[in-house]
Motif scaffolding. Sequence first.
Motif, mmCIF file in Angstrom:
data_model
loop_
_atom_site.group_PDB
_atom_site.id
_atom_site.type_symbol
_atom_site.label_atom_id
_atom_site.label_comp_id
_atom_site.label_asym_id
_atom_site.label_seq_id
_atom_site.Cartn_x
_atom_site.Cartn_y
_atom_site.Cartn_z
ATOM 1 N N ILE A 276 44.434 30.148 15.209
ATOM 2 C CA ILE A 276 43.230 29.333 15.025
ATOM 3 C C ILE A 276 42.821 29.300 13.560
ATOM 4 O O ILE A 276 42.250 28.302 13.085
ATOM 5 C CB ILE A 276 42.088 29.861 15.923
ATOM 6 N N ILE A 277 43.096 30.363 12.800
ATOM 7 C CA ILE A 277 42.799 30.345 11.362
ATOM 8 C C ILE A 277 43.666 29.314 10.656
ATOM 9 O O ILE A 277 43.197 28.571 9.780
ATOM 10 C CB ILE A 277 43.000 31.759 10.770
ATOM 11 N N LEU A 278 44.931 29.237 11.033
ATOM 12 C CA LEU A 278 45.802 28.208 10.450
ATOM 13 C C LEU A 278 45.323 26.809 10.811
ATOM 14 O O LEU A 278 45.438 25.878 10.008
ATOM 15 C CB LEU A 278 47.240 28.415 10.937
ATOM 16 N N PHE A 581 47.378 30.619 29.567
ATOM 17 C CA PHE A 581 47.451 29.308 28.939
ATOM 18 C C PHE A 581 46.275 28.420 29.341
ATOM 19 O O PHE A 581 45.667 27.761 28.478
ATOM 20 C CB PHE A 581 48.776 28.635 29.310
ATOM 21 N N LEU A 582 45.935 28.364 30.626
ATOM 22 C CA LEU A 582 44.903 27.446 31.086
ATOM 23 C C LEU A 582 43.519 27.783 30.527
ATOM 24 O O LEU A 582 42.832 26.888 30.007
ATOM 25 C CB LEU A 582 44.878 27.414 32.609
ATOM 26 N N PRO A 583 43.016 29.039 30.585
ATOM 27 C CA PRO A 583 41.714 29.315 29.959
ATOM 28 C C PRO A 583 41.691 29.043 28.455
ATOM 29 O O PRO A 583 40.705 28.517 27.927
ATOM 30 C CB PRO A 583 41.486 30.800 30.263
ATOM 31 N N SER A 584 42.779 29.388 27.760
ATOM 32 C CA SER A 584 42.806 29.126 26.325
ATOM 33 C C SER A 584 42.844 27.628 26.046
ATOM 34 O O SER A 584 42.223 27.154 25.081
ATOM 35 C CB SER A 584 44.019 29.821 25.698
ATOM 36 N N PHE A 585 43.568 26.885 26.871
ATOM 37 C CA PHE A 585 43.623 25.443 26.686
ATOM 38 C C PHE A 585 42.249 24.811 26.905
ATOM 39 O O PHE A 585 41.826 23.940 26.125
ATOM 40 C CB PHE A 585 44.647 24.845 27.649
ATOM 41 N N LEU A 586 41.519 25.251 27.931
ATOM 42 C CA LEU A 586 40.167 24.732 28.159
ATOM 43 C C LEU A 586 39.234 25.115 27.016
ATOM 44 O O LEU A 586 38.395 24.322 26.589
ATOM 45 C CB LEU A 586 39.633 25.248 29.495
ATOM 46 N N MET A 588 40.186 25.577 23.977
ATOM 47 C CA MET A 588 40.583 24.741 22.837
ATOM 48 C C MET A 588 40.005 23.339 22.954
ATOM 49 O O MET A 588 39.625 22.723 21.941
ATOM 50 C CB MET A 588 42.112 24.686 22.755
ATOM 51 N N VAL A 589 39.913 22.839 24.177
ATOM 52 C CA VAL A 589 39.286 21.532 24.380
ATOM 53 C C VAL A 589 37.819 21.579 23.965
ATOM 54 O O VAL A 589 37.312 20.661 23.308
ATOM 55 C CB VAL A 589 39.453 21.093 25.845
ATOM 56 N N LEU A 655 31.742 29.451 15.666
ATOM 57 C CA LEU A 655 31.636 30.313 16.841
ATOM 58 C C LEU A 655 32.534 29.825 17.970
ATOM 59 O O LEU A 655 33.064 30.639 18.745
ATOM 60 C CB LEU A 655 30.175 30.346 17.306
ATOM 61 N N ALA A 656 32.718 28.509 18.075
ATOM 62 C CA ALA A 656 33.511 27.959 19.174
ATOM 63 C C ALA A 656 34.980 28.302 19.053
ATOM 64 O O ALA A 656 35.698 28.251 20.067
ATOM 65 C CB ALA A 656 33.333 26.443 19.224
ATOM 66 N N LEU A 657 35.463 28.648 17.880
ATOM 67 C CA LEU A 657 36.882 28.983 17.764
ATOM 68 C C LEU A 657 37.221 30.287 18.471
ATOM 69 O O LEU A 657 38.395 30.551 18.794
ATOM 70 C CB LEU A 657 37.307 29.035 16.304
ATOM 71 N N SER A 658 36.221 31.122 18.713
ATOM 72 C CA SER A 658 36.477 32.377 19.427
ATOM 73 C C SER A 658 36.610 32.172 20.930
ATOM 74 O O SER A 658 37.093 33.078 21.630
ATOM 75 C CB SER A 658 35.359 33.383 19.144
ATOM 76 N N ILE A 659 36.186 31.014 21.443
ATOM 77 C CA ILE A 659 36.288 30.777 22.890
ATOM 78 C C ILE A 659 37.746 30.707 23.326
ATOM 79 O O ILE A 659 38.146 31.403 24.276
ATOM 80 C CB ILE A 659 35.502 29.511 23.278
ATOM 81 N N PRO A 660 38.606 29.878 22.696
ATOM 82 C CA PRO A 660 40.023 29.912 23.135
ATOM 83 C C PRO A 660 40.714 31.231 22.832
ATOM 84 O O PRO A 660 41.663 31.604 23.539
ATOM 85 C CB PRO A 660 40.656 28.756 22.350
#
Length: 823
Positions: A276-278, A581-586, A588-589, A655-660
């Motif tokens: 996510i940093i990249l 994959f699915l929780p991280s994908f959601l 990321m959305v 802050l939202a980047l920590s959700i995925p």
Amino acid sequence: MNLQPDAQIQTVRRETPQYLRTQSLQSSFATNEYFSDYASDAASQKSDDTQASYETPPSRISTPLIQQTQVDSEMTLPTRPGIVPPAALNTRHQPNEGQSTVRMVSNCNEMSPPTPEIDDTPYLRFAIEQLTRDEDVLGRGRHSTATAEGNTPVLPPSEPESPENFQTPTPSPPPPSPPRQPRNPRPQSQIQRKPVREEVMIPVDLSKDLRSRLGFVPIPLRLSMLALYLMLCLLMIGALLFSLIFASGNHGLYDYDGNATPRYFVFQYLPQLLGIILIIWLFVIEAAVYRSLPYFCMLSSGRNHSVLQDMRILPANYLLPDLTFFRTGERLLGVTFVVFWLTSLTVPLLSCLYETQWITDDGPARFRWTTVRGVGWTLVALYIILCAGIVHCMVRFRRRNSNLLWDPCSLADLICLFRRSNICADFEQTEVSPEPNRQVLPRTTRLGFWTTTERPDVFHAVGEEYAPIKRFSFPPQPMAKPSSDGLLHPNDTVDVEAQQRHSYGSAFSRNIHSPFVRYRWAPWYLRDSAVLAWIIAAILLLIAFLVVSFVNRAVQHGFAPLLTSLTDSAGFSPADFLYSFLPSFLGMVLFLAWQPIAMYFRAVQPFCNLSQPTGTDARHSLLLAYPAQGPIGVMVRSLRNRDYRVSYISFISILALSIPVLAGGVFTAQFFSAENEVRMVASMPGYIALCVLAAIYTLSYLVIWPTRKRYLPHNINTIASLMSWLYASPLLADGALQNVSSRAELVERLTGSSVQSATLTGDPAVEEGEKSRPSRRQRRTNQGAGTRYAFGVYVGRDGKEHLGIDRLQRPGSREMMVVPSSR
């Protein structure tokens, strides 16, 4: 007709009230200007009452004067049947010279009054025609209160006189008319205007000195920064290859020791955190590409005709891929941005890169962390094509391909680039158009150094090669105000609101004053109905998420995976892959869905500050460059500028980047020997943090409801859409923005403080003793510190009203009218 103050025209009829006729202030074109050239010659001539002629001055725009006979002239009064023509308007002839001159009528009593019982309709129609003829020729309506020249004298209305002052003349037989002799025409030097030569912009061949001044590349696109990012991508590829090779030859990587240990953090949270940093860094690179690409396409060899109206300057490659590069001819860059968009999938893939595997052939049976081969090689492929995209950016945005002097990231930079451009007239009336990009005609533009056929100086601007500079019709001039004697003098000026009104009945003028047009546009996802839908949906989903998570302790005690949890020899487990994959994908959305909202609030904040009734200074409007900064820089800068909503929204984007990151690593499959079954169990510290972040994210949708100050007449995603509010602004002719050579100098001129501008450019701060002793240049620019700017209705360089950006008030004029909002 322009008469002296004591001149009155009255009509008297038998047993009827008197009529009073005063001259209209609308028609100030037929004035003493016509008669003044002849008044001095007529004073020395004798009166001749035997000739009857009626003449009125021609329109002021009809030059030169052409002598006409009385029969053919349209300026001749109609003839009354059976009535002796009255005396002439003091037309005198000098037989010895064979020439005639005309004297200005000093009093209406010299003219013969009308005769009773005779129809005056032809005379009245003639007078009305002459009073309105100049306006009809110039295309002005009777409603206009502005004159073509501010120094035209306007007389006050005449006072009525008693009917006794008028006497009916005694009819007499008409005298024979002498043969007409040619007049002495007015000197050509007084009636002909000097033709204005067409000024054409010519590109300058770059010398070594000029070439050294160009070549600016934004910091995120410079070779060193892209090389650093490329090196990080290569390190990521190296780490993936090491994990794949080491895990396949050593039965995994490390033993599993629980779901709340540092080793669990390394395998379940750290990979997607690095990914996510990249991606955040990649967003900064994309933003620099968006705002710089139009100017990189304006090279002398460029042939793109739709740079201004089709190329976006605000990032849009977030939730959906941006395919506009293919439409604008940048196909390789379009492929690169598709690759950049696919990079967003690396975070969900990194969350399921490492899984636990039951090992029995290497010592005691136990769970060990291993690498999922299929996911690992997919990530290697994605990062390789990402490196290829970065290499293309390094080639495309080389220094030699740039004709920029500094990074064009604010409204002030746009003003400097277009202040001497020859394409500003292409944006005529686009400020109220719902789609200005379609209204602007295609044109091949060039960025670089220019000169003109009329001026020898060299300047930096955007323009069209060998095209004329289209001047506006006339500059705004102050109207004259009446002095103590009741007359208007050219030296007396006053701000008259009538000067700043042009064609009030036109649709364009109604639109620029309409609050509906002014507060018409916002992105579809920020309209009232859309924001309300987001709020309701987010709150309902949050409630369902919390209920499912904590009722009967479903997450803490674990739940059935509904899929097989066995890990094969390649390290792949269907259950672990799905719940990683699915929780991280959601997540990321959710993260990507917030980025357009944050970018819009950053881009529209200058207009929000300019929409205040009292305006704002340049630092909070023209110099704001939030879209060009990273989320952390925007948060800090907006807090300093007291743009709290922008600061909070930028904070949520971080802050939202920590959700995925948390959602992808919170679930793992564990075997419960007591029940002899496998369950999906959550790491409770990470899951509680995820719930808190999800709640904050959901409630943040209550903050994104934009007020009317953040609504605009149209979009702001292209150069043409921004120039629609600047093309006629006097800011383009402002002397403070003339010959600016760097952004530091631009900030210094607009704010009047080189100390504060040093923080924007990275220059070292001056010593404390030097702050108290401003230099001569600082003293010259300190006058700009108190200047305020606004977004509203202003009088442009063409003397007409426009909607856009200008100083709130200029010397000798009224304040700009900020169109009020409905709420």
